[in-house]
Design an enzyme around this catalytic site. Structure first.
Site, PDB file in Angstrom:
ATOM      1  CG  HIS A 176      -4.265 -22.818  21.427  1.00 50.68           C
ATOM      2  ND1 HIS A 176      -3.054 -23.319  21.859  1.00 50.68           N
ATOM      3  CD2 HIS A 176      -4.823 -22.231  22.517  1.00 50.68           C
ATOM      4  CE1 HIS A 176      -2.883 -23.058  23.142  1.00 50.68           C
ATOM      5  NE2 HIS A 176      -3.957 -22.407  23.567  1.00 50.68           N
ATOM      6  CG  ASN A 235      -6.923 -13.804  33.234  1.00 48.56           C
ATOM      7  OD1 ASN A 235      -6.826 -14.659  32.356  1.00 48.56           O
ATOM      8  ND2 ASN A 235      -7.182 -14.104  34.494  1.00 48.56           N
ATOM      9  NE  ARG A 282      -6.148 -16.144  26.523  1.00 51.17           N
ATOM     10  CZ  ARG A 282      -5.836 -14.907  26.876  1.00 51.17           C
ATOM     11  NH1 ARG A 282      -6.653 -13.903  26.588  1.00 51.17           N
ATOM     12  NH2 ARG A 282      -4.718 -14.648  27.516  1.00 51.17           N
ATOM     13  CG  HIS A 294      -7.676 -17.862  31.153  1.00 50.09           C
ATOM     14  ND1 HIS A 294      -6.799 -16.797  31.059  1.00 50.09           N
ATOM     15  CD2 HIS A 294      -7.255 -18.763  30.220  1.00 50.09           C
ATOM     16  CE1 HIS A 294      -5.897 -17.048  30.124  1.00 50.09           C
ATOM     17  NE2 HIS A 294      -6.162 -18.228  29.592  1.00 50.09           N
ATOM     18  CG  ASP A 295     -14.459 -19.029  35.850  1.00 48.26           C
ATOM     19  OD1 ASP A 295     -14.020 -18.548  36.917  1.00 48.26           O
ATOM     20  OD2 ASP A 295     -15.606 -19.496  35.743  1.00 48.26           O
ATOM     21  CD  GLU A 315      -9.645 -15.981  39.243  1.00 50.58           C
ATOM     22  OE1 GLU A 315      -9.999 -16.327  38.095  1.00 50.58           O
ATOM     23  OE2 GLU A 315     -10.079 -16.525  40.272  1.00 50.58           O
TER      24      GLU A 315
END
Length: 317
Positions: A189, A92, A60, A64-65, A86
């Site tokens: 997921h 996050n 994750r 997200h990065d 962030e």
């Protein structure tokens, strides 16, 4: 592991060398830091041996990065002064495991100082997380640079668990990712745990006529309501992403068809014939899912916009 590297090598070589300007390289550190992959793997293994939630959070974290400023390690930077980074944005706050990247970076710096970016370490760690969860292995192209900017305000552009397919498609296409990539990467997921807030919209006050999302299996919805009551005050409450949430398998797609996934965005993959067909394909074949996932995560990981190689992953040089 046997299914991993050899089967996907031709796919990855195509992706690496067709990506144009600033293409990454499979052999980027062959002379400057030949043991970098082993060093990172050892750091991830050590962390996973103590905490089985690490693979999900590393995957994750990488996602997200890459989705904010490209895969530039900006998610690793600490807030400083008036700048909120962030990692401190609401989506996050549930990320953890930053110490894994810190430990890997320290070991890499000891072996080959100033050579390996934090962004590359994170990409390698995400691959290792998948492997240690029973998933496929693949060659990770390297040569990313670390970014100098990290703004919490930009995290609002991440895909939301409440998104419909149109919203998801727009978010992914803005990063050069296709519908095929969207369905394959959603398979991540299958790992991890979700807090109540991310699926509360489906089990309480869903609409003017339905308290619960009618697309949820009634028995499954009832279980979720038990774990996440309307006025839940337990911040750690939630549910595993699937019953085998520590194993990188294709259960997630089977659950979509059973109407037993957590997020609105998961069920939305049935909204178009193309994405629905991919869900069925991946539900039938774990290997088909793995092959598509490797291709898509490599494509995503090639997005880069950094400028330096940080000495410390938490601060700019």
């Amino acid at each position: 592991m046997a299914f991993g590297v050899a089967l996907f090598s031709s796919i990855l070589i195509f992706l690496v060398f067709s990506s144009g300007v600033n293409a990454l390289s499979l052999n980027y550190y062959a002379k400057t830091c030949p043991d970098v992959e082993l060093i990172v793997t050892n750091a991830v293994k050590a962390a996973v041996s103590r905490d089985k939630t690490i693979p999900a959070t590393l995957l994750r974290m990488h996602f997200h990065d890459c989705f904010i400023r490209g895969c530039d390690g900006s998610v690793l930077l600490n807030s400083k002064g008036n700048n909120k980074a962030e990692k401190d944005a609401t989506p996050n706050l549930s990320l953890h495991g930053f110490f894994v990247i810190d430990n890997a970076k320290k070991a890499v710096e000891k072996a080959c100082p100033g050579m390996v970016s934090c962004a590359d370490i994170l990409a390698l760690a995400a691959r290792d997380a998948i492997v240690l969860s029973g998933g496929p292995s693949w060659y990770v192209p390297k040569g990313r640079k670390d970014g100098r900017i990290s703004r919490a305000s930009e995290v609002s552009t991440l895909p939301s668990p409440t998104f419909n397919l149109s919203q998801l498609q727009k978010t992914f296409s803005q990063r050069g990712l296709s519908l095929d990539d969207l369905v394959a990467l959603s398979g991540g997921h299958t790992l991890g745990f979700a807090h109540c807030a991310s699926f509360q919209n489906r089990i309480h006050n869903f609409s003017a006529t339905d308290d619960v999302d009618p697309n949820l299996h009634p028995t499954f919805a009832s279980k979720l309501k038990g774990k996440c009551p309307l006025h839940n005050k337990v911040k750690t409450a939630g549910a595993p992403m699937d019953p085998s949430s520590a194993t990188f398998d294709n259960t997630y797609y089977q659950l979509i068809l059973q109407r037993k996934t957590l997020f609105s965005s998961d069920h939305s993959l049935l909204e178009l014939p193309k994405t629905k067909e991919l869900v069925y394909r991946f539900a039938r074949s774990k290997h088909a899912f793995w092959q598509a996932f490797v291709k898509s995560i490599t494509k995503m990981s090639n997005i880069n916009g950094g400028q330096e190689i940080r000495k410390d992953c938490r601060v700019v040089n």
